[in-house]
Motif scaffolding. Structure first.
Motif, PDB file in Angstrom:
ATOM      1  N   ILE A   6       0.849  -1.197   0.000  1.00 40.38           N
ATOM      2  CA  ILE A   6       0.000   0.000   0.000  1.00 40.38           C
ATOM      3  C   ILE A   6       0.881   1.243   0.000  1.00 40.38           C
ATOM      4  O   ILE A   6       0.588   2.223  -0.694  1.00 40.38           O
ATOM      5  CB  ILE A   6      -0.972  -0.029   1.191  1.00 40.38           C
ATOM      6  CG1 ILE A   6      -2.052  -1.089   0.934  1.00 40.38           C
ATOM      7  CG2 ILE A   6      -1.593   1.338   1.441  1.00 40.38           C
ATOM      8  CD1 ILE A   6      -3.017  -1.319   2.059  1.00 40.38           C
ATOM      9  N   ASP A   7       1.992   1.200   0.733  1.00 38.59           N
ATOM     10  CA  ASP A   7       2.920   2.337   0.747  1.00 38.59           C
ATOM     11  C   ASP A   7       3.512   2.600  -0.640  1.00 38.59           C
ATOM     12  O   ASP A   7       3.715   3.758  -1.020  1.00 38.59           O
ATOM     13  CB  ASP A   7       4.050   2.113   1.757  1.00 38.59           C
ATOM     14  CG  ASP A   7       3.580   2.231   3.205  1.00 38.59           C
ATOM     15  OD1 ASP A   7       2.504   2.827   3.442  1.00 38.59           O
ATOM     16  OD2 ASP A   7       4.287   1.718   4.088  1.00 38.59           O
ATOM     17  N   ASP A  10       0.763   4.383  -2.546  1.00 35.98           N
ATOM     18  CA  ASP A  10       0.602   5.747  -2.038  1.00 35.98           C
ATOM     19  C   ASP A  10       1.766   6.648  -2.436  1.00 35.98           C
ATOM     20  O   ASP A  10       1.580   7.840  -2.678  1.00 35.98           O
ATOM     21  CB  ASP A  10       0.432   5.738  -0.521  1.00 35.98           C
ATOM     22  CG  ASP A  10      -0.925   5.179  -0.089  1.00 35.98           C
ATOM     23  OD1 ASP A  10      -1.825   5.056  -0.949  1.00 35.98           O
ATOM     24  OD2 ASP A  10      -1.071   4.867   1.110  1.00 35.98           O
ATOM     25  N   VAL A  13       0.915   7.694  -6.030  1.00 41.08           N
ATOM     26  CA  VAL A  13      -0.284   8.513  -6.184  1.00 41.08           C
ATOM     27  C   VAL A  13      -0.212   9.812  -5.394  1.00 41.08           C
ATOM     28  O   VAL A  13      -0.769  10.825  -5.817  1.00 41.08           O
ATOM     29  CB  VAL A  13      -1.537   7.700  -5.781  1.00 41.08           C
ATOM     30  CG1 VAL A  13      -2.794   8.539  -5.855  1.00 41.08           C
ATOM     31  CG2 VAL A  13      -1.667   6.470  -6.670  1.00 41.08           C
ATOM     32  N   GLY A  14       0.496   9.820  -4.289  1.00 37.94           N
ATOM     33  CA  GLY A  14       0.541  10.989  -3.412  1.00 37.94           C
ATOM     34  C   GLY A  14       0.824  12.303  -4.107  1.00 37.94           C
ATOM     35  O   GLY A  14       0.083  13.265  -3.923  1.00 37.94           O
ATOM     36  N   HIS A  44      -6.743  -1.568  -2.845  1.00 38.85           N
ATOM     37  CA  HIS A  44      -6.276  -0.192  -2.621  1.00 38.85           C
ATOM     38  C   HIS A  44      -5.828   0.427  -3.942  1.00 38.85           C
ATOM     39  O   HIS A  44      -6.154   1.579  -4.241  1.00 38.85           O
ATOM     40  CB  HIS A  44      -5.140  -0.194  -1.596  1.00 38.85           C
ATOM     41  CG  HIS A  44      -4.648   1.164  -1.236  1.00 38.85           C
ATOM     42  ND1 HIS A  44      -5.378   2.029  -0.449  1.00 38.85           N
ATOM     43  CD2 HIS A  44      -3.506   1.816  -1.562  1.00 38.85           C
ATOM     44  CE1 HIS A  44      -4.696   3.157  -0.308  1.00 38.85           C
ATOM     45  NE2 HIS A  44      -3.550   3.050  -0.972  1.00 38.85           N
ATOM     46  N   LYS A  48      -7.242   3.753  -6.018  1.00 37.32           N
ATOM     47  CA  LYS A  48      -6.376   4.849  -6.461  1.00 37.32           C
ATOM     48  C   LYS A  48      -6.437   5.026  -7.978  1.00 37.32           C
ATOM     49  O   LYS A  48      -6.329   6.151  -8.476  1.00 37.32           O
ATOM     50  CB  LYS A  48      -4.939   4.634  -5.987  1.00 37.32           C
ATOM     51  CG  LYS A  48      -4.791   4.646  -4.475  1.00 37.32           C
ATOM     52  CD  LYS A  48      -5.280   5.947  -3.877  1.00 37.32           C
ATOM     53  CE  LYS A  48      -5.147   5.958  -2.373  1.00 37.32           C
ATOM     54  NZ  LYS A  48      -5.580   7.218  -1.778  1.00 37.32           N
ATOM     55  N   LYS A  61      -6.485  17.420  -6.637  1.00 35.31           N
ATOM     56  CA  LYS A  61      -7.074  16.387  -5.790  1.00 35.31           C
ATOM     57  C   LYS A  61      -7.950  17.019  -4.723  1.00 35.31           C
ATOM     58  O   LYS A  61      -8.904  16.417  -4.273  1.00 35.31           O
ATOM     59  CB  LYS A  61      -5.986  15.532  -5.141  1.00 35.31           C
ATOM     60  CG  LYS A  61      -5.350  14.576  -6.100  1.00 35.31           C
ATOM     61  CD  LYS A  61      -4.448  13.602  -5.382  1.00 35.31           C
ATOM     62  CE  LYS A  61      -3.182  14.316  -4.976  1.00 35.31           C
ATOM     63  NZ  LYS A  61      -2.158  13.456  -4.426  1.00 35.31           N
ATOM     64  N   GLU A  63      -7.729  17.368  -1.609  1.00 33.29           N
ATOM     65  CA  GLU A  63      -7.975  16.491  -0.476  1.00 33.29           C
ATOM     66  C   GLU A  63      -7.860  17.212   0.867  1.00 33.29           C
ATOM     67  O   GLU A  63      -8.393  16.760   1.856  1.00 33.29           O
ATOM     68  CB  GLU A  63      -6.993  15.325  -0.498  1.00 33.29           C
ATOM     69  CG  GLU A  63      -7.211  14.385  -1.661  1.00 33.29           C
ATOM     70  CD  GLU A  63      -6.195  13.268  -1.694  1.00 33.29           C
ATOM     71  OE1 GLU A  63      -5.018  13.531  -1.345  1.00 33.29           O
ATOM     72  OE2 GLU A  63      -6.565  12.167  -2.068  1.00 33.29           O
TER      73      GLU A  63
END
Length: 91
Positions: A6-7, A10, A13-14, A44, A48, A61, A63
């Motif tokens: 998952i990291d 992320d 995508v981050g 996940h 994404k 985004k 967010e």
């Protein structure tokens, strides 16, 4: 190669921006392609991928932080103010 985490997803995508959303979507899709259905990292990654697809039709985004009000002076002159959770309509 070790299974993606998952990291890992992320990290890809981050920092995504609308300009690179589809390139990153392809990378995430490739990263999770060999994981079995129902795998938590695959799930996940699929979430994404959907975010990146929406981001490709958006301007940010959005967010974090408050949203600008459409009543703000000059709002109508902005070329795009669409966040990823409310992207522009597809043509």
């Amino acid at each position: 190669m070790a299974d993606p985490t998952i990291d890992d997803i992320d990290a890809l995508v981050g920092p995504a921006t609308p300009h690179f959303a589809y390139q990153l979507r392809a990378r995430v899709r490739n990263l999770i392609s060999e994981l079995p259905p129902g795998h938590p990292v695959r799930a996940h990654g699929e979430e994404k991928i959907e975010l990146l697809d929406r981001l490709g039709h958006a301007s940010s985004k959005a967010e974090e932080g408050p949203r600008e009000s459409p009543a703000r002076p000059g709002w109508g002159e902005m070329p795009s103010s669409a966040p990823a959770d409310a992207p522009l309509p597809r043509r």
